[in-house]
Design a protein around this motif. Structure first.
Motif, PDB file in Angstrom:
ATOM      1  N   LYS A 293      57.527  32.401 -58.881  1.00 49.46           N
ATOM      2  CA  LYS A 293      57.121  31.569 -60.019  1.00 49.46           C
ATOM      3  C   LYS A 293      56.906  32.415 -61.271  1.00 49.46           C
ATOM      4  O   LYS A 293      57.155  31.952 -62.383  1.00 49.46           O
ATOM      5  CB  LYS A 293      55.863  30.772 -59.671  1.00 49.46           C
ATOM      6  N   GLY A 294      56.476  33.643 -61.071  1.00 57.56           N
ATOM      7  CA  GLY A 294      56.331  34.544 -62.212  1.00 57.56           C
ATOM      8  C   GLY A 294      57.679  34.811 -62.863  1.00 57.56           C
ATOM      9  O   GLY A 294      57.788  34.840 -64.105  1.00 57.56           O
ATOM     10  N   GLN A 295      58.703  35.007 -62.056  1.00 56.06           N
ATOM     11  CA  GLN A 295      60.048  35.221 -62.593  1.00 56.06           C
ATOM     12  C   GLN A 295      60.584  33.956 -63.265  1.00 56.06           C
ATOM     13  O   GLN A 295      61.258  34.035 -64.295  1.00 56.06           O
ATOM     14  CB  GLN A 295      60.989  35.671 -61.476  1.00 56.06           C
ATOM     15  N   VAL A 296      60.259  32.802 -62.690  1.00 60.19           N
ATOM     16  CA  VAL A 296      60.689  31.532 -63.293  1.00 60.19           C
ATOM     17  C   VAL A 296      60.053  31.367 -64.673  1.00 60.19           C
ATOM     18  O   VAL A 296      60.729  31.010 -65.648  1.00 60.19           O
ATOM     19  CB  VAL A 296      60.312  30.347 -62.374  1.00 60.19           C
ATOM     20  N   ASN A 297      58.764  31.659 -64.757  1.00 60.85           N
ATOM     21  CA  ASN A 297      58.086  31.556 -66.054  1.00 60.85           C
ATOM     22  C   ASN A 297      58.661  32.546 -67.062  1.00 60.85           C
ATOM     23  O   ASN A 297      58.838  32.216 -68.241  1.00 60.85           O
ATOM     24  CB  ASN A 297      56.585  31.798 -65.882  1.00 60.85           C
ATOM     25  N   ARG A 298      58.955  33.742 -66.592  1.00 57.90           N
ATOM     26  CA  ARG A 298      59.528  34.760 -67.480  1.00 57.90           C
ATOM     27  C   ARG A 298      60.902  34.318 -67.981  1.00 57.90           C
ATOM     28  O   ARG A 298      61.235  34.513 -69.166  1.00 57.90           O
ATOM     29  CB  ARG A 298      59.641  36.096 -66.736  1.00 57.90           C
ATOM     30  N   ALA A 299      61.683  33.699 -67.120  1.00 59.31           N
ATOM     31  CA  ALA A 299      62.999  33.206 -67.523  1.00 59.31           C
ATOM     32  C   ALA A 299      62.862  32.172 -68.635  1.00 59.31           C
ATOM     33  O   ALA A 299      63.632  32.172 -69.614  1.00 59.31           O
ATOM     34  CB  ALA A 299      63.724  32.603 -66.325  1.00 59.31           C
ATOM     35  N   GLY A 300      61.893  31.277 -68.487  1.00 58.83           N
ATOM     36  CA  GLY A 300      61.662  30.276 -69.523  1.00 58.83           C
ATOM     37  C   GLY A 300      61.308  30.914 -70.851  1.00 58.83           C
ATOM     38  O   GLY A 300      61.787  30.489 -71.914  1.00 58.83           O
ATOM     39  N   GLU A 301      60.480  31.943 -70.816  1.00 59.88           N
ATOM     40  CA  GLU A 301      60.085  32.641 -72.040  1.00 59.88           C
ATOM     41  C   GLU A 301      61.292  33.304 -72.707  1.00 59.88           C
ATOM     42  O   GLU A 301      61.440  33.275 -73.928  1.00 59.88           O
ATOM     43  CB  GLU A 301      59.015  33.683 -71.716  1.00 59.88           C
ATOM     44  N   ILE A 302      62.150  33.899 -71.899  1.00 57.31           N
ATOM     45  CA  ILE A 302      63.337  34.579 -72.439  1.00 57.31           C
ATOM     46  C   ILE A 302      64.267  33.574 -73.109  1.00 57.31           C
ATOM     47  O   ILE A 302      64.795  33.819 -74.203  1.00 57.31           O
ATOM     48  CB  ILE A 302      64.079  35.333 -71.314  1.00 57.31           C
ATOM     49  N   LEU A 303      64.455  32.422 -72.475  1.00 62.12           N
ATOM     50  CA  LEU A 303      65.433  31.453 -72.961  1.00 62.12           C
ATOM     51  C   LEU A 303      65.018  30.777 -74.266  1.00 62.12           C
ATOM     52  O   LEU A 303      65.870  30.233 -74.972  1.00 62.12           O
ATOM     53  CB  LEU A 303      65.710  30.400 -71.889  1.00 62.12           C
ATOM     54  N   ILE A 304      63.726  30.798 -74.594  1.00 67.37           N
ATOM     55  CA  ILE A 304      63.293  30.218 -75.877  1.00 67.37           C
ATOM     56  C   ILE A 304      62.819  31.298 -76.848  1.00 67.37           C
ATOM     57  O   ILE A 304      62.310  30.991 -77.924  1.00 67.37           O
ATOM     58  CB  ILE A 304      62.175  29.175 -75.668  1.00 67.37           C
ATOM     59  N   SER A 305      63.019  32.537 -76.460  1.00 67.88           N
ATOM     60  CA  SER A 305      62.552  33.659 -77.282  1.00 67.88           C
ATOM     61  C   SER A 305      63.328  33.755 -78.592  1.00 67.88           C
ATOM     62  O   SER A 305      64.516  33.448 -78.668  1.00 67.88           O
ATOM     63  CB  SER A 305      62.703  34.966 -76.505  1.00 67.88           C
ATOM     64  N   LYS A 306      62.645  34.184 -79.635  1.00 68.54           N
ATOM     65  CA  LYS A 306      63.275  34.423 -80.941  1.00 68.54           C
ATOM     66  C   LYS A 306      63.680  35.888 -81.109  1.00 68.54           C
ATOM     67  O   LYS A 306      64.134  36.307 -82.166  1.00 68.54           O
ATOM     68  CB  LYS A 306      62.306  34.047 -82.072  1.00 68.54           C
ATOM     69  N   GLU A 307      63.517  36.650 -80.037  1.00 72.48           N
ATOM     70  CA  GLU A 307      63.869  38.066 -80.089  1.00 72.48           C
ATOM     71  C   GLU A 307      65.389  38.228 -80.150  1.00 72.48           C
ATOM     72  O   GLU A 307      66.133  37.299 -79.813  1.00 72.48           O
ATOM     73  CB  GLU A 307      63.325  38.796 -78.851  1.00 72.48           C
ATOM     74  N   PRO A 308      65.865  39.402 -80.588  1.00 71.72           N
ATOM     75  CA  PRO A 308      67.319  39.642 -80.648  1.00 71.72           C
ATOM     76  C   PRO A 308      67.986  39.355 -79.308  1.00 71.72           C
ATOM     77  O   PRO A 308      67.430  39.648 -78.242  1.00 71.72           O
ATOM     78  CB  PRO A 308      67.411  41.131 -81.017  1.00 71.72           C
ATOM     79  N   PHE A 309      69.166  38.756 -79.373  1.00 72.56           N
ATOM     80  CA  PHE A 309      69.875  38.333 -78.170  1.00 72.56           C
ATOM     81  C   PHE A 309      70.250  39.516 -77.294  1.00 72.56           C
ATOM     82  O   PHE A 309      70.767  40.527 -77.758  1.00 72.56           O
ATOM     83  CB  PHE A 309      71.140  37.565 -78.568  1.00 72.56           C
ATOM     84  N   ASP A 310      69.975  39.399 -76.009  1.00 71.04           N
ATOM     85  CA  ASP A 310      70.338  40.410 -75.014  1.00 71.04           C
ATOM     86  C   ASP A 310      71.132  39.694 -73.926  1.00 71.04           C
ATOM     87  O   ASP A 310      70.589  38.869 -73.192  1.00 71.04           O
ATOM     88  CB  ASP A 310      69.081  41.059 -74.434  1.00 71.04           C
ATOM     89  N   LEU A 311      72.420  39.988 -73.815  1.00 75.19           N
ATOM     90  CA  LEU A 311      73.305  39.255 -72.917  1.00 75.19           C
ATOM     91  C   LEU A 311      72.843  39.336 -71.467  1.00 75.19           C
ATOM     92  O   LEU A 311      72.768  38.315 -70.771  1.00 75.19           O
ATOM     93  CB  LEU A 311      74.732  39.780 -73.051  1.00 75.19           C
ATOM     94  N   GLU A 312      72.555  40.545 -70.986  1.00 73.04           N
ATOM     95  CA  GLU A 312      72.180  40.705 -69.577  1.00 73.04           C
ATOM     96  C   GLU A 312      70.900  39.953 -69.256  1.00 73.04           C
ATOM     97  O   GLU A 312      70.804  39.260 -68.238  1.00 73.04           O
ATOM     98  CB  GLU A 312      72.007  42.195 -69.266  1.00 73.04           C
ATOM     99  N   ARG A 313      69.916  40.062 -70.156  1.00 73.91           N
ATOM    100  CA  ARG A 313      68.643  39.376 -69.931  1.00 73.91           C
ATOM    101  C   ARG A 313      68.823  37.855 -69.985  1.00 73.91           C
ATOM    102  O   ARG A 313      68.255  37.116 -69.179  1.00 73.91           O
ATOM    103  CB  ARG A 313      67.644  39.828 -70.994  1.00 73.91           C
ATOM    104  N   SER A 314      69.651  37.392 -70.923  1.00 72.28           N
ATOM    105  CA  SER A 314      69.883  35.960 -71.077  1.00 72.28           C
ATOM    106  C   SER A 314      70.619  35.388 -69.858  1.00 72.28           C
ATOM    107  O   SER A 314      70.288  34.294 -69.389  1.00 72.28           O
ATOM    108  CB  SER A 314      70.690  35.707 -72.343  1.00 72.28           C
ATOM    109  N   LEU A 315      71.595  36.121 -69.331  1.00 75.84           N
ATOM    110  CA  LEU A 315      72.321  35.649 -68.146  1.00 75.84           C
ATOM    111  C   LEU A 315      71.398  35.568 -66.943  1.00 75.84           C
ATOM    112  O   LEU A 315      71.469  34.622 -66.147  1.00 75.84           O
ATOM    113  CB  LEU A 315      73.500  36.582 -67.856  1.00 75.84           C
ATOM    114  N   TRP A 316      70.531  36.571 -66.801  1.00 77.07           N
ATOM    115  CA  TRP A 316      69.569  36.544 -65.689  1.00 77.07           C
ATOM    116  C   TRP A 316      68.666  35.323 -65.804  1.00 77.07           C
ATOM    117  O   TRP A 316      68.471  34.583 -64.826  1.00 77.07           O
ATOM    118  CB  TRP A 316      68.721  37.820 -65.693  1.00 77.07           C
ATOM    119  N   ALA A 317      68.145  35.080 -66.990  1.00 75.56           N
ATOM    120  CA  ALA A 317      67.240  33.946 -67.194  1.00 75.56           C
ATOM    121  C   ALA A 317      67.951  32.619 -66.943  1.00 75.56           C
ATOM    122  O   ALA A 317      67.379  31.690 -66.358  1.00 75.56           O
ATOM    123  CB  ALA A 317      66.665  33.980 -68.612  1.00 75.56           C
TER     124      ALA A 317
END
Length: 248
Positions: free
Chosen positions: A10-34
């Protein structure tokens, strides 16, 4: 049919949600994981949805055999939109990713199916409920929502997943469908309470009209209006917006 099982904490699920709505610079690998985490988390809800659908159909046999039953997984864009709209919302705690709906023909049958669930003795826990029929939302939405936490010792992988059960009459469902249809047609988020004020007002008045037919409370602000006043208001705003032509 093989059902997906949770592959992430569930911690990873929550982290994925944070990444997918993040305003930080786009990171392809992180975005694909999320995105993969979100896809898996959504798919996991299909197993409890299937269980609840079978149970719902069984209950409806004695109450309204012609009732409409539908199921859905909340679309990914809708999930992300909800995460953005509500501060502090966590993906793993979102309660309406898995949903099932019953549309019955009358208010009396709506009350019966609600009572059948509230009086049920199964292991799934009712964790929250909203009766927007007796207490309509300001935007006019009317329906009953029951949130259950899935529990089945024979399927421990799905323990704790939330399922939202929506109960509506056919008129309430027609209203909600029209809101969604017009929102798409106009390119406005009417379903989320956004969009032009005239259109939001039309659906508020339409909801008040349906409440009169179903002999139930109207949305806030319409309590002291007569049936004539509500009907006149609905006629005027429908003509101004040409609602029926647009829906056709």
């Amino acid at each position: 049919m093989a059902f997906a099982k949770p592959e992430f904490t569930k911690g990873q699920v929550n982290r994925a949600g944070e990444i997918l709505i993040s305003k930080e610079p786009f990171d392809l690998e992180r975005s694909l994981w999320a995105s993969n985490v979100l896809a898996n988390w959504r798919a996991c809800h299909l197993y409890p949805i299937n269980t609840f659908q079978a149970l719902l159909r069984l209950k409806l046999k004695a109450i309204d055999p012609t009732a409409l039953v539908a199921q859905r997984l909340k679309r990914s864009p809708s999930i992300l939109s909800k995460l953005e709209r509500f501060d502090g919302m966590k993906l793993a705690r979102m309660q309406d990713i898995g949903g099932i709906r019953a549309v019955v023909s009358s208010m009396s049958k709506l009350r019966r199916i609600e009572r059948a669930y509230r009086d049920a003795s199964f292991k799934h826990k009712l964790v929250s409920s909203k009766n927007n029929v007796t207490e309509p939302k300001p935007d006019g939405y009317r329906g009953i929502h029951l949130i259950y936490r899935y529990s089945n010792p024979r399927a421990p992988d799905y323990e704790g997943l939330s399922i939202e059960l929506q109960l509506r009459t056919s008129l309430q469902h027609a209203w909600a469908t029209a809101v969604e249809t017009m929102g798409t047609f106009l390119g406005q988020a009417l379903k989320s309470g956004q969009g032009e004020r005239d259109w939001r007002e039309f659906f508020e008045v339409a909801s008040a009209s349906i409440a009169l037919i179903e002999k139930s409370p109207p949305p806030p602000g319409f309590e002291h209006l007569s049936s004539y006043e509500i009907a006149l208001s609905l006629t005027k705003i429908e003509k101004r917006l040409q609602v029926l032509n647009k829906l056709n």
